[in-house]
Design an enzyme around this catalytic site. Structure first.
Site, PDB file in Angstrom:
ATOM      1  CG  HIS A  14      -2.029   0.942   1.199  1.00  0.00           C
ATOM      2  ND1 HIS A  14      -3.291   0.635   1.652  1.00  0.00           N
ATOM      3  CD2 HIS A  14      -2.097   2.228   0.763  1.00  0.00           C
ATOM      4  CE1 HIS A  14      -4.079   1.685   1.502  1.00  0.00           C
ATOM      5  NE2 HIS A  14      -3.374   2.673   0.970  1.00  0.00           N
ATOM      6  CG  ASN A  37      -5.039   7.597  -4.557  1.00  0.00           C
ATOM      7  OD1 ASN A  37      -3.961   7.031  -4.734  1.00  0.00           O
ATOM      8  ND2 ASN A  37      -5.339   8.238  -3.436  1.00  0.00           N
ATOM      9  CG  ASP A  54      -6.302   3.272  -0.497  1.00  0.00           C
ATOM     10  OD1 ASP A  54      -6.913   2.947   0.519  1.00  0.00           O
ATOM     11  OD2 ASP A  54      -5.389   4.111  -0.503  1.00  0.00           O
ATOM     12  CG  HIS A  72     -10.330   3.403   1.852  1.00  0.00           C
ATOM     13  ND1 HIS A  72      -9.274   4.262   2.091  1.00  0.00           N
ATOM     14  CD2 HIS A  72     -11.406   3.962   2.462  1.00  0.00           C
ATOM     15  CE1 HIS A  72      -9.715   5.286   2.815  1.00  0.00           C
ATOM     16  NE2 HIS A  72     -11.002   5.132   3.050  1.00  0.00           N
ATOM     17  CG  HIS A 110      -5.990   1.850   5.473  1.00  0.00           C
ATOM     18  ND1 HIS A 110      -7.355   1.712   5.478  1.00  0.00           N
ATOM     19  CD2 HIS A 110      -5.700   2.571   4.361  1.00  0.00           C
ATOM     20  CE1 HIS A 110      -7.860   2.313   4.417  1.00  0.00           C
ATOM     21  NE2 HIS A 110      -6.865   2.834   3.717  1.00  0.00           N
ATOM     22  CG  ASP A 138      -2.439   4.645   3.620  1.00  0.00           C
ATOM     23  OD1 ASP A 138      -2.321   5.028   2.441  1.00  0.00           O
ATOM     24  OD2 ASP A 138      -3.429   4.909   4.319  1.00  0.00           O
ATOM     25  CG  HIS A 162      -0.747  14.767   1.160  1.00  0.00           C
ATOM     26  ND1 HIS A 162      -1.517  14.624   0.027  1.00  0.00           N
ATOM     27  CD2 HIS A 162      -1.229  13.875   2.052  1.00  0.00           C
ATOM     28  CE1 HIS A 162      -2.427  13.679   0.219  1.00  0.00           C
ATOM     29  NE2 HIS A 162      -2.272  13.207   1.437  1.00  0.00           N
ATOM     30  N   PRO A 173      -5.575  14.134   4.066  1.00  0.00           N
ATOM     31  CG  PRO A 173      -7.095  12.366   3.781  1.00  0.00           C
ATOM     32  CD  PRO A 173      -6.786  13.774   3.308  1.00  0.00           C
ATOM     33  N   GLY A 174      -3.085  11.818   5.246  1.00  0.00           N
ATOM     34  CA  GLY A 174      -2.009  10.945   4.797  1.00  0.00           C
ATOM     35  C   GLY A 174      -0.679  11.302   5.428  1.00  0.00           C
TER      36      GLY A 174
HETATM   37  O1  DOR Z   1      -4.732   9.048   4.620  1.00  0.00           O
HETATM   38  C1  DOR Z   1      -4.933   8.620   3.497  1.00  0.00           C
HETATM   39  N1  DOR Z   1      -4.299   9.120   2.427  1.00  0.00           N
HETATM   40  N2  DOR Z   1      -5.836   7.649   3.316  1.00  0.00           N
HETATM   41  C2  DOR Z   1      -6.228   7.248   2.096  1.00  0.00           C
HETATM   42  O2  DOR Z   1      -7.051   6.374   2.007  1.00  0.00           O
HETATM   43  C3  DOR Z   1      -5.685   7.885   0.885  1.00  0.00           C
HETATM   44  C4  DOR Z   1      -4.384   8.487   1.157  1.00  0.00           C
HETATM   45  C5  DOR Z   1      -3.936   9.443   0.076  1.00  0.00           C
HETATM   46  O3  DOR Z   1      -4.045   9.119  -1.091  1.00  0.00           O
HETATM   47  O4  DOR Z   1      -3.409  10.499   0.426  1.00  0.00           O
HETATM   48 ZN    ZN Z   2      -7.003   3.979   2.121  1.00  0.00          ZN
END
Ligand code: DOR
Ligand code: ZN
Length: 454
Positions: free
Chosen positions: A58, A92, A152, A179, A232, A305, A309, A323-324
């Site tokens: 992932h 994605n 996802d 997901h 996750h 995961d 960003h 998020p991430g």
């Molecule tokens: O925190 C996350 N970031 N969760 C996800 O499911 C997608 C991911 C992202 O692509 O940034």
């Molecule tokens: Zn995810």
């Protein structure tokens, strides 16, 4: 011309030190006091623990379309530095990897960079829209040989689409990685639904939004006789669903992300978006349940995961932030901190959750293999006594959004070896590891995996 590598003073799974002679990417001899053949490269492991190379199911590599956050090259460098020899790239991107042309691009670019086997994950639905099934068969039969499908970032919420996806995937001997998030229950959610979110005034993401989707999908996978993988896992409730499904013989596997083993929603009071992730950081009871389930094997694998960003999406207010979190360069250290040092996993256990099980789930016949003569020389060498202070700015990833900034964590990756070729060593990506070296050299496994015709 044969290529030889002699690894000296390495401890397979933490056991007694041996030397390992590799010829043309395959382990030829394991013994003590081996002498290096003429022209062989020598890697002195200095007593480091020798493990099969790590496999990450992932990863978000962001290319195409998100190159300001990460590229296939920078993500591959981060992976090699983290001890990974194979990674699965989530679809994605922009454009979405929902067609042969995009998955082939990702696979080809990964092979060109040549630092880690990059396996594209195909989208389940067109454009991740959740409404129309993507051409799973075309992606599976393309040179990228896709064997994992996922939307996802989004959940395949429609039960009929999910059912059809499982049926098609089953016919293709592929796995659907879900997901698990009921979007109706998480509309506007910003944090784990609980005391912390209430106090901070953040809309809650209830654990039941994960639990219910996993329960539904297990029933659908059972009926289709299909392989389901749960991305996750974050909630203790989901563990109980997995326990029941596995006991009933459902072909379900599950992963946990390192941050859900270590971090809790108690960090949210700073409102620092570096802690924003989906599914969200949950409670101490949840992290404890994740650790126990991983030790027990109910959760099969650790998957990062890794979600880079660009700064404009993280240096902003909580609600607007994406998020991430980064994960590739810190996964091993977090696993050692949360599982090895407390005695929940030994080195065989680390090999199981970071390499063997993910390779099986992803259908990679030449990864996650035992350390033995005749097997591929695909390794991570780990110094368990190393200590590091985590710095996002020092990482190979283009982005810097690590939640572990400034933390001192145990264990370092001394070197990474992919089919006899050193891809990282002493905290640096091996020079010459890129471009031509990887392209086309990988043996194709029974699924056509392990490399892409450039
Ligand atoms: O925190 C996350 N970031 N969760 C996800 O499911 C997608 C991911 C992202 O692509 O940034
Ligand atoms: Zn995810």
């Amino acid at each position: 011309m044969t290529n030889q590598l002699l690894i000296t003073d390495a401890r397979p799974y933490g056991e007694d030190a041996v030397d390992v002679l590799v010829t043309d990417g395959v382990v030829e001899t394991i013994g003590t006091g081996l002498t290096a053949p003429e022209r062989a490269e020598v890697l002195d492991a200095g007593g480091a623990v020798l493990l099969p190379g790590f496999v990450d199911l992932h990863v978000h590599l962001r290319e195409p379309g998100g190159e300001d956050a990460e590229t296939i090259e920078t993500g591959s460098r981060a992976a090699a530095l983290g001890g990974f020899t194979a990674i699965f790239a989530m679809p994605n991107t922009d454009p979405v990897a929902d067609s042969p042309v995009v998955v082939e691009f990702v696979a080809r670019r990964g092979a060109e960079v040549g630092l880690v086997d990059v396996h594209p994950v195909g989208a389940v639905t067109v454009g991740l829209g959740g409404e129309r099934l993507a051409e799973l068969g075309m992606m599976a039969h393309s040179p990228a040989a896709v064997r994992m499908f996922s939307d996802d970032g989004r959940c395949v919420n429609d039960p009929l689409i999910m059912r059809r996806a499982l049926e098609y995937a089953s016919a293709l001997d592929a796995v659907v990685a879900q997901h698990a998030e009921d979007h109706r229950l998480t509309c506007g959610a910003q944090a784990h639904e609980g005391a912390v979110a209430s106090r901070l005034g953040l809309t809650g993401w209830p654990a039941s939004a994960e639990e219910t989707v996993v329960a539904r999908d297990c029933a659908l996978a059972r009926d289709a006789g299909a392989k389901l993988h749960v991305c996750h896992v974050s909630s203790s409730r989901t563990i109980e669903v997995l326990r029941a499904a596995k006991a009933a013989g459902v072909r379900v596997s599950a992963e946990v992300a390192p941050h859900h083993l270590l971090l809790t929603d108690s960090r949210l009071s700073s409102y620092d978006p570096v802690n924003k992730v989906n599914p969200p950081l949950r409670t101490g009871d949840d992290t404890r349940a994740m650790r126990e389930a991983l030790a027990e094997g109910l959760i099969d694998a650790v998957a990062t995961d890794h979600a880079p960003h660009a700064p404009q999406y993280k240096d902003t207010e909580w609600q607007a932030a994406k998020p991430g979190m980064l994960g590739l360069e810190t996964a091993l250290s977090v696993l050692v901190e949360t599982m090895v040092e407390p005695g929940l996993l030994d080195w065989h256990g680390v090999a199981r959750v970071l390499s063997e099980r993910p390779a099986e789930i992803g259908g990679l016949p030449d990864q996650g293999r035992p350390i033995a003569e005749g097997e591929p020389a695909t390794f991570a060498l780990v110094d368990p006594d190393g200590v590091r202070t985590i710095r996002g700015a020092a990482m190979a990833s283009k982005a810097t959004n690590t939640p572990y900034e400034g933390m001192r964590l145990p264990a370092t990756v001394v070197a990474t070896v992919l089919r006899g070729r050193i891809t990282a060593r002493g905290g640096s990506v091996a020079p010459g590891g890129s471009v031509a070296a990887g392209a086309g050299t990988a043996p194709a496994g029974p699924f056509g995996h392990g490399g892409v015709q450039a």
